[in-house]
Motif scaffolding. Structure first.
Motif, PDB file in Angstrom:
ATOM      1  N   LYS A  83      31.632  15.149  10.998  1.00  0.00           N
ATOM      2  CA  LYS A  83      30.365  14.417  11.118  1.00  0.00           C
ATOM      3  C   LYS A  83      29.889  13.942   9.746  1.00  0.00           C
ATOM      4  CE  LYS A  83      27.135  16.316  13.856  1.00  0.00           C
ATOM      5  NZ  LYS A  83      26.423  17.426  14.559  1.00  0.00           N
ATOM      6  N   ARG A  84      30.006  14.813   8.757  1.00  0.00           N
ATOM      7  CA  ARG A  84      29.593  14.431   7.401  1.00  0.00           C
ATOM      8  C   ARG A  84      30.350  13.193   6.933  1.00  0.00           C
ATOM      9  NH1 ARG A  84      29.233  19.716   5.609  1.00  0.00           N
ATOM     10  NH2 ARG A  84      31.386  19.657   4.874  1.00  0.00           N
ATOM     11  N   TYR A  85      31.669  13.227   7.147  1.00  0.00           N
ATOM     12  CA  TYR A  85      32.500  12.087   6.730  1.00  0.00           C
ATOM     13  C   TYR A  85      32.067  10.819   7.457  1.00  0.00           C
ATOM     14  CZ  TYR A  85      36.607   9.113   6.074  1.00  0.00           C
ATOM     15  OH  TYR A  85      37.434   8.058   5.761  1.00  0.00           O
ATOM     16  N   VAL A  86      31.935  10.908   8.768  1.00  0.00           N
ATOM     17  CA  VAL A  86      31.658   9.714   9.569  1.00  0.00           C
ATOM     18  C   VAL A  86      30.281   9.143   9.230  1.00  0.00           C
ATOM     19  CG1 VAL A  86      31.272   8.886  11.937  1.00  0.00           C
ATOM     20  CG2 VAL A  86      33.222  10.386  11.429  1.00  0.00           C
ATOM     21  N   VAL A  87      29.285  10.010   9.134  1.00  0.00           N
ATOM     22  CA  VAL A  87      27.930   9.522   8.828  1.00  0.00           C
ATOM     23  C   VAL A  87      27.892   8.870   7.453  1.00  0.00           C
ATOM     24  CG1 VAL A  87      25.566  10.297   8.346  1.00  0.00           C
ATOM     25  CG2 VAL A  87      26.735  11.066  10.424  1.00  0.00           C
ATOM     26  N   GLU A  88      28.533   9.502   6.488  1.00  0.00           N
ATOM     27  CA  GLU A  88      28.531   8.935   5.127  1.00  0.00           C
ATOM     28  C   GLU A  88      29.175   7.546   5.109  1.00  0.00           C
ATOM     29  OE1 GLU A  88      30.589  11.315   2.092  1.00  0.00           O
ATOM     30  OE2 GLU A  88      31.096   9.381   1.161  1.00  0.00           O
ATOM     31  N   LYS A  89      30.322   7.420   5.790  1.00  0.00           N
ATOM     32  CA  LYS A  89      31.031   6.136   5.762  1.00  0.00           C
ATOM     33  C   LYS A  89      30.297   5.072   6.582  1.00  0.00           C
ATOM     34  CE  LYS A  89      34.280   7.956   3.306  1.00  0.00           C
ATOM     35  NZ  LYS A  89      34.217   7.762   1.835  1.00  0.00           N
ATOM     36  N   LEU A  90      29.629   5.490   7.650  1.00  0.00           N
ATOM     37  CA  LEU A  90      28.836   4.526   8.431  1.00  0.00           C
ATOM     38  C   LEU A  90      27.644   4.035   7.617  1.00  0.00           C
ATOM     39  CD1 LEU A  90      28.679   6.219  11.964  1.00  0.00           C
ATOM     40  CD2 LEU A  90      29.744   4.003  11.456  1.00  0.00           C
ATOM     41  N   LYS A  91      26.962   4.957   6.939  1.00  0.00           N
ATOM     42  CA  LYS A  91      25.796   4.586   6.133  1.00  0.00           C
ATOM     43  C   LYS A  91      26.160   3.584   5.055  1.00  0.00           C
ATOM     44  CE  LYS A  91      22.661   8.539   6.374  1.00  0.00           C
ATOM     45  NZ  LYS A  91      22.271   9.803   5.731  1.00  0.00           N
ATOM     46  N   SER A  92      27.300   3.812   4.436  1.00  0.00           N
ATOM     47  CA  SER A  92      27.708   2.934   3.332  1.00  0.00           C
ATOM     48  C   SER A  92      28.317   1.637   3.848  1.00  0.00           C
ATOM     49  CB  SER A  92      28.715   3.658   2.455  1.00  0.00           C
ATOM     50  OG  SER A  92      29.909   3.863   3.187  1.00  0.00           O
ATOM     51  N   GLY A  93      28.494   1.539   5.167  1.00  0.00           N
ATOM     52  CA  GLY A  93      29.083   0.331   5.733  1.00  0.00           C
ATOM     53  C   GLY A  93      30.592   0.249   5.568  1.00  0.00           C
ATOM     54  N   LYS A  94      31.212   1.339   5.097  1.00  0.00           N
ATOM     55  CA  LYS A  94      32.671   1.306   4.883  1.00  0.00           C
ATOM     56  C   LYS A  94      33.430   1.367   6.196  1.00  0.00           C
ATOM     57  CE  LYS A  94      32.838   2.516   0.117  1.00  0.00           C
ATOM     58  NZ  LYS A  94      33.018   3.508  -0.939  1.00  0.00           N
ATOM     59  N   ILE A  95      32.795   1.897   7.227  1.00  0.00           N
ATOM     60  CA  ILE A  95      33.343   1.810   8.582  1.00  0.00           C
ATOM     61  C   ILE A  95      32.222   1.270   9.465  1.00  0.00           C
ATOM     62  CG2 ILE A  95      34.991   3.685   8.211  1.00  0.00           C
ATOM     63  CD1 ILE A  95      33.200   5.568   9.771  1.00  0.00           C
ATOM     64  N   LYS A  96      32.620   0.560  10.512  1.00  0.00           N
ATOM     65  CA  LYS A  96      31.607  -0.099  11.344  1.00  0.00           C
ATOM     66  C   LYS A  96      32.211  -0.362  12.712  1.00  0.00           C
ATOM     67  CE  LYS A  96      28.961  -4.433  11.362  1.00  0.00           C
ATOM     68  NZ  LYS A  96      27.654  -3.921  11.777  1.00  0.00           N
ATOM     69  N   PRO A  97      31.523   0.075  13.784  1.00  0.00           N
ATOM     70  CA  PRO A  97      32.092  -0.104  15.121  1.00  0.00           C
ATOM     71  C   PRO A  97      32.351  -1.579  15.450  1.00  0.00           C
ATOM     72  CG  PRO A  97      30.230   1.417  15.191  1.00  0.00           C
ATOM     73  CD  PRO A  97      30.256   0.826  13.812  1.00  0.00           C
ATOM     74  N   VAL A  98      33.464  -1.827  16.103  1.00  0.00           N
ATOM     75  CA  VAL A  98      33.789  -3.166  16.604  1.00  0.00           C
ATOM     76  C   VAL A  98      33.431  -3.183  18.085  1.00  0.00           C
ATOM     77  CG1 VAL A  98      35.649  -4.800  17.071  1.00  0.00           C
ATOM     78  CG2 VAL A  98      35.644  -3.488  14.923  1.00  0.00           C
ATOM     79  N   LEU A  99      32.520  -4.075  18.471  1.00  0.00           N
ATOM     80  CA  LEU A  99      32.038  -4.097  19.854  1.00  0.00           C
ATOM     81  C   LEU A  99      32.662  -5.252  20.635  1.00  0.00           C
ATOM     82  CD1 LEU A  99      28.216  -3.340  19.357  1.00  0.00           C
ATOM     83  CD2 LEU A  99      30.169  -1.766  19.385  1.00  0.00           C
ATOM     84  N   ASP A 100      32.985  -4.970  21.882  1.00  0.00           N
ATOM     85  CA  ASP A 100      33.500  -5.980  22.815  1.00  0.00           C
ATOM     86  C   ASP A 100      32.311  -6.496  23.638  1.00  0.00           C
ATOM     87  OD1 ASP A 100      35.937  -7.220  24.147  1.00  0.00           O
ATOM     88  OD2 ASP A 100      35.147  -6.088  25.847  1.00  0.00           O
ATOM     89  N   LYS A 101      32.477  -6.691  24.909  1.00  0.00           N
ATOM     90  CA  LYS A 101      31.420  -7.224  25.770  1.00  0.00           C
ATOM     91  C   LYS A 101      30.369  -6.186  26.119  1.00  0.00           C
ATOM     92  CE  LYS A 101      33.858 -10.548  28.690  1.00  0.00           C
ATOM     93  NZ  LYS A 101      34.228 -10.826  30.079  1.00  0.00           N
ATOM     94  N   THR A 102      29.219  -6.671  26.582  1.00  0.00           N
ATOM     95  CA  THR A 102      28.167  -5.796  27.095  1.00  0.00           C
ATOM     96  C   THR A 102      27.967  -6.050  28.589  1.00  0.00           C
ATOM     97  OG1 THR A 102      27.067  -5.858  24.968  1.00  0.00           O
ATOM     98  CG2 THR A 102      25.762  -5.093  26.828  1.00  0.00           C
TER      99      THR A 102
END
Lengths: 331, 331
Positions: free
Chosen positions: A285-304
């Motif tokens: 969780k620490r890794y994921v939150v840190e990388k999401l906050k910094s924008g280094k990882i970002k979900p790719v979204l398909d349709k809604t």
């Protein structure tokens, strides 16, 4: 009264029913969430078909792993969140018991996590399954290093995109595979160093060229079946092949001679190896939150999709046309 | 002129021919050994049949991995032994190029090792294949701990006995399997905590009882084939199954659902992962020599054959009646 998605027998998308039900209050160590959006996972397709790891189901059954929303109530003993918090759910529970498809969902408090402010509610449904799954294989167990070549199969799934992003964040080389050329550009846009279109190109030869004969040290696969032989062929000596799915739905021969020759590690893997161990989950969780906050990882979204079209959302996932996470907007 | 065992085509034991030949002097980084005894390995059976990892053979081919004897000559650059030394050979070379069955053998200097004085020449042929193979899986990679339950299949082979001894030296619990009850007592005598006779008993149920439901964390298997499913069933969560052979000669289905459910590591493994890396090999040799010197591990020997009866020695191995290492006395 809230809408809850349930199914009364295993089957196709049509078994998913929108039912208006009273939803119980949260018990000890449980949290009730007002759901704003859902993220779909392949696990839910397979669960609905009766082919998932969890098969012991009392019908009618709930379904769903990933919701984002607002904490509406907390049970006794809950200390990690409070009413009004913006949270999303970590897939670490029985879907039959705690499925999140609906206007509200009761889940174990341990499955509730805060997500960074820079993410939309839709993006928040698209964190834990994909990034914990990829993190566990690539970092916790695989210890991927910058000099590694990582083969990511069926790479246009949400977990596939997450893996590409984490491999690039590590500084290693991401080799993504996809069956047809239609998704090639999206994978390159997501950061893949190479994309191999397996219906058109010889995967082993391409990986041999890309790695200058070294082979791939980490292979992250959700296909299994006879494809495992191809993966063993392109693996480096002492490579690890993580198998985290069974998309091919075929039986999987163990490539024994190649495994002996190369000393291959072939490993069944799910994110439950991370979510089931508190110390691992905290690191992840620490890794994921840190990388999401910094924008280094970002979900790719398909349709809604809308909640009432949940069956169509499942059909869309089964079409294999999606690129990234399929979202269901609630309300 | 010395006798050398060669074969001119793949086949049964009868293809092994005793030929009287001039044997070349050792070249750079090579050593010539006057052979006093040989130890037989399953690898040599499979090599003779054309089914071994090494299949690219120029006929006539030599054969054999493990000899003990006296250094007769050394080539240039050799510093790890001198003429007159008592040595035995580590299987870390091409059998086709350096096979050791004969009155003399030329081998790479890196494959020559001194053995402790408290071992007989016969015992000295029975060190490296068995103890390096078992050490690599159980210690270098498996990191077996005293609280572990270790299942050792086909345990009456030389490698099987070596594994039992190393598991007991670690202080862990050794569960040996054998197909028929005839070898049960020998396995208990060798130190196995439990012996499961697989033709008569339900292996999974026995392991469940012995481990009080925990399952086995380390499984050391040379059988493969459909037996792998049974091993996955008795494995603990996150267990490692080392497969170092293919005795069943059947195709091996990968137990995908159980591997996903438990996070199983299923690993092809040979001692070449140890012998091919100098740092690993040094660690392994230190361990094995220390434990042999102290008497904490000790080769278990089966029958002794004469060199001229080499085909019978192979037949004896194929009968699966042996208990421990089959020896060939030379001269």
């Amino acid at each position: 009264m809230p809408r809850v998605v349930r199914f009364h027998n295993f089957g196709g998308p049509e078994v998913l029913k929108i039912e208006v039900l009273d939803v119980r209050d949260p018990g000890e160590n449980e949290v009730k969430i007002k759901v704003e959006a859902l993220g779909l996972n392949r696990a839910e397709i397979v669960f609905r078909e009766g082919k998932y790891l969890e098969r012991d189901v009392d019908f009618p059954s709930q379904i769903g792993y990933e919701a984002a929303g607002i904490v509406e109530a907390i049970g006794s003993n809950v200390t990690n969140c409070k009413v009004g918090d913006k949270v999303s759910t970590i897939p670490s529970f029985s879907m039959a018991k705690y499925g999140v498809y609906g206007d509200v969902a009761v889940v174990p408090a341990s499955a509730v996590a805060h997500y960074p402010d820079n993410l939309s509610t839709f993006e928040a449904t698209s964190i834990w399954m994909q990034y914990l799954t990829a993190y566990g294989a690539l970092i916790e167990f695989g210890q991927t290093r910058p000099e590694d070549f990582v083969v990511i199969t069926a790479a246009s799934s949400s977990v596939g995109f997450a893996a590409i992003q984490i491999v690039k964040e590590i500084g290693a080389t991401a080799i993504a595979t996809t069956r047809s050329s239609g998704k090639k550009q999206a994978l390159l846009d997501a950061g893949a160093d190479y994309v191999v279109v397996t219906d058109e190109e010889d995967l082993e030869r391409k990986v041999h060229q890309i790695t200058k004969g070294k082979g791939s040290r980490i292979i992250f696969d959700s296909v299994a079946g006879t494809f495992l032989k191809d993966l063993a062929d392109l693996a480096a000596p002492e490579a690890t092949i993580f198998i985290y799915g069974a998309l091919s739905m075929m039986s999987t021969p163990f490539p024994l001679m190649m495994a002996l020759k190369k000393g291959l590690v072939i490993r069944g893997y799910t994110l439950f190896e991370i979510t089931g161990k508190p110390d691992r989950l905290e690191r992840a969780k620490r890794y994921v939150v840190e990388k999401l906050k910094s924008g280094k990882i970002k979900p790719v979204l398909d349709k809604t999709f809308a909640l009432e079209d949940i069956a169509d959302a499942h059909r869309h996932m089964q079409s294999n046309e999606q690129i990234g996470k399929i979202i269901v907007s609630v309300n």
